[in-house]
Structures are given as C-alpha cells and as structure tokens.
Design an enzyme around this catalytic site. Structure first.
Site, PDB file in Angstrom:
ATOM      1  N   HIS A  70     -26.794  32.168   0.672  1.00 37.43           N
ATOM      2  CA  HIS A  70     -27.248  33.285  -0.224  1.00 37.43           C
ATOM      3  C   HIS A  70     -26.294  34.227  -0.245  1.00 37.43           C
ATOM      4  O   HIS A  70     -25.886  34.796   0.570  1.00 37.43           O
ATOM      5  CB  HIS A  70     -28.521  33.903   0.540  1.00 37.43           C
ATOM      6  CG  HIS A  70     -29.146  34.834  -0.321  1.00 37.43           C
ATOM      7  ND1 HIS A  70     -29.597  36.342   0.173  1.00 37.43           N
ATOM      8  CD2 HIS A  70     -29.744  34.815  -1.620  1.00 37.43           C
ATOM      9  CE1 HIS A  70     -30.069  36.907  -0.655  1.00 37.43           C
ATOM     10  NE2 HIS A  70     -30.298  36.061  -1.851  1.00 37.43           N
TER      11      HIS A  70
ATOM     12  N   GLU B  11     -25.592  30.101  -3.765  1.00 38.29           N
ATOM     13  CA  GLU B  11     -26.270  30.876  -4.411  1.00 38.29           C
ATOM     14  C   GLU B  11     -25.477  32.083  -4.775  1.00 38.29           C
ATOM     15  O   GLU B  11     -24.864  32.861  -4.008  1.00 38.29           O
ATOM     16  CB  GLU B  11     -27.618  31.144  -3.853  1.00 38.29           C
ATOM     17  CG  GLU B  11     -28.559  32.021  -4.864  1.00 38.29           C
ATOM     18  CD  GLU B  11     -28.477  33.564  -4.755  1.00 38.29           C
ATOM     19  OE1 GLU B  11     -28.973  34.180  -5.680  1.00 38.29           O
ATOM     20  OE2 GLU B  11     -27.685  34.114  -4.103  1.00 38.29           O
TER      21      GLU B  11
ATOM     22  N   ASP C  45     -25.216  35.579  -8.030  1.00 42.08           N
ATOM     23  CA  ASP C  45     -26.060  36.220  -9.200  1.00 42.08           C
ATOM     24  C   ASP C  45     -25.161  36.591 -10.310  1.00 42.08           C
ATOM     25  O   ASP C  45     -23.654  37.122 -10.081  1.00 42.08           O
ATOM     26  CB  ASP C  45     -26.684  37.555  -8.354  1.00 42.08           C
ATOM     27  CG  ASP C  45     -27.627  37.100  -7.415  1.00 42.08           C
ATOM     28  OD1 ASP C  45     -28.470  36.636  -7.542  1.00 42.08           O
ATOM     29  OD2 ASP C  45     -26.824  37.569  -6.362  1.00 42.08           O
TER      30      ASP C  45
ATOM     31  N   HIS D  57     -24.831  41.152  -7.445  1.00 45.24           N
ATOM     32  CA  HIS D  57     -26.339  41.064  -7.531  1.00 45.24           C
ATOM     33  C   HIS D  57     -26.877  42.120  -8.373  1.00 45.24           C
ATOM     34  O   HIS D  57     -27.812  41.789  -9.061  1.00 45.24           O
ATOM     35  CB  HIS D  57     -26.688  41.378  -5.874  1.00 45.24           C
ATOM     36  CG  HIS D  57     -28.177  41.144  -5.961  1.00 45.24           C
ATOM     37  ND1 HIS D  57     -28.884  42.344  -5.778  1.00 45.24           N
ATOM     38  CD2 HIS D  57     -28.942  40.072  -5.549  1.00 45.24           C
ATOM     39  CE1 HIS D  57     -30.107  42.016  -5.692  1.00 45.24           C
ATOM     40  NE2 HIS D  57     -30.194  40.782  -5.587  1.00 45.24           N
TER      41      HIS D  57
ATOM     42  N   GLU E  57     -28.158  32.634 -10.004  1.00 48.74           N
ATOM     43  CA  GLU E  57     -29.411  33.373 -10.695  1.00 48.74           C
ATOM     44  C   GLU E  57     -28.993  34.586 -11.900  1.00 48.74           C
ATOM     45  O   GLU E  57     -28.155  35.060 -11.587  1.00 48.74           O
ATOM     46  CB  GLU E  57     -29.707  34.233  -9.522  1.00 48.74           C
ATOM     47  CG  GLU E  57     -31.145  35.071  -9.865  1.00 48.74           C
ATOM     48  CD  GLU E  57     -31.910  35.962  -8.893  1.00 48.74           C
ATOM     49  OE1 GLU E  57     -32.781  36.855  -9.149  1.00 48.74           O
ATOM     50  OE2 GLU E  57     -31.508  35.348  -7.662  1.00 48.74           O
TER      51      GLU E  57
END
Length: 232
Positions: free
Chosen positions: A7, A34, A36, A49, A101
């Site tokens: 993450h 992962e 963003d 993020h 994301e």
C-alpha cells in the site's frame, strides 16, 4: 508473496508514494504495488495520495493549482520529490503489477482517465496495470476509453449491486475495507468470478486470517510482517 499488495509502497521505511518506497517494496519481494494518481494544473498525472499538498510535502494548496514544473520544486522529505506517473511507470516497468488508484472526484481532473491510459501505452506498461477508483463514474470513463484495461471498483462496505456493476465493467476484482470480507462474501465473490481485495490489513491476526484464504488479495502496509507470515 503473489497476493500481497504494498500500500503506497514501503511507507513504513520511506515516504509514501515515492520512488524509494516503491523500490523498497520490490526489494522486499512484493509483486504488487498500489499507488495513487492526482493531476497538475497543466494536465500531468502525478503520484500522490491527497488532492492537497499539505500533509505530505513542504507546500500547501491543491495539487491542481500547480504546474508540473512548480510541483517538482516541492520536497516530501529531504531529497524526495513527488514523482510523475510516467517516472513511476518507467521505474516499475517489467517488475510488478501496479494497482493504480485514480483520485478522481467528480470532475476534479478532466481528462485524467485518458491521460493515464495513454501513459500506460506510451511506457509499454499497459499489461502491468489495473486501474481502481472510489469514483465509479471514473471507471466507466476508463472503460469507454479502453475496452480491455483491467478495472477494480473500490467500495467501503458490502453491497449486492457491485457484482452487476463489475460485470458491466468486465472487472475481475473489487477492493473494500477488510472487515467486510467474510467467508460467505468471498464465496459470493467467487460465484461471480471476482477476486476481493482486502484493504488495509496490518494486524498480524488479520493478516494470518486472509493469508489462509488463497482467494483474497491483501493490501498491507506491514510488508516485512506479511513476508514473514507468508514464508513461515
């Protein structure tokens, strides 16, 4: 290690969503990372993020208020900078599956979906990526732009409607808060050909629970702990 998702990279040892954090996660052995994506004033997708700079950098304000050239001047920690999506794609090319994301919020970033997919093609990392978002209209836009790119709807809790939506998107995975992923829900996901992703699992007890079920992807920030449990 195949089911573990780092993450925002190795954020326990490096600033989140940075090249250093991603490289460390890869060195530890993670096959999935992962991160963003937001977008600058001049339309450059960047890996951070929050839609604001305040929490993770020495600057303030919205990401979209600054051009890429301006954003490059800001610091995260010491010599760390906000990386562009293109820089991250090139750094991870041929190494891992990237769970990207899209931090789209309504119409906050016009054209974000097209630009991300275009960069995946440009950098030849298209086959390494899956796109996710809590904004499901953003995923609908992605599907209209590209028929085949893997898409992962993110939801907070369980809802029966997600399976029909996933079918419309041709999605093979969903992501949701781990406490909603019960054994019966995993069974239901399996019936629909869906792999559930548990987010974000950090306690040893919870990690052990999900590691025991090979049908669940596990998003975690405790990379070393996850590795030790998998290899035990």
């Amino acid at each position: 290690m195949e089911r573990g998702i780092a993450h925002r990279g190795d954020l326990r040892n490096y600033p989140e969503n940075t090249l250093s954090a991603f490289e460390s996660a890869y060195r530890i052995g993670f096959k999935r990372i992962e991160f963003d994506v937001n977008m600058t004033k001049d339309g450059v997708p960047v890996v951070i993020h929050d839609p604001t700079l305040d929490r993770t950098t020495n600057a303030t304000g919205l990401v979209k208020q600054y051009t890429w050239e301006q954003l490059k001047q800001f610091k995260i920690e010491e010599d760390e900078r906000i990386p562009s999506l293109e820089e991250v794609l090139l750094a991870l090319k041929g190494k891992v599956t990237m769970h990207i994301e899209l931090k789209q919020i309504g119409h906050l970033y016009p054209g974000l979906e097209e630009k991300v997919i275009e960069l995946l093609r440009k950098t030849d990392t298209y086959d390494q990526a899956t796109l996710s978002s809590i904004d499901h209209y953003s995923l609908v836009k992605c599907r209209s732009v590209d028929e085949h790119i893997p898409l992962t709807p993110l939801i907070f809790g369980r809802t029966p409607s997600i399976f029909e939506f996933a079918k419309e998107l041709k999605s093979k995975s969903i992501g949701l808060y781990f406490r909603y992923i019960t054994p019966d829900y995993v069974d239901e996901c399996e019936k629909h050909g869906i792999s559930p992703g548990a987010a974000t699992v950090n306690r040893e007890e919870d990690l052990r629970h999900f590691i025991a079920d090979p049908r669940v992807l596990i998003c975690t920030e405790e990379l070393e702990l996850y590795k030790s449990l998998v290899n035990a």
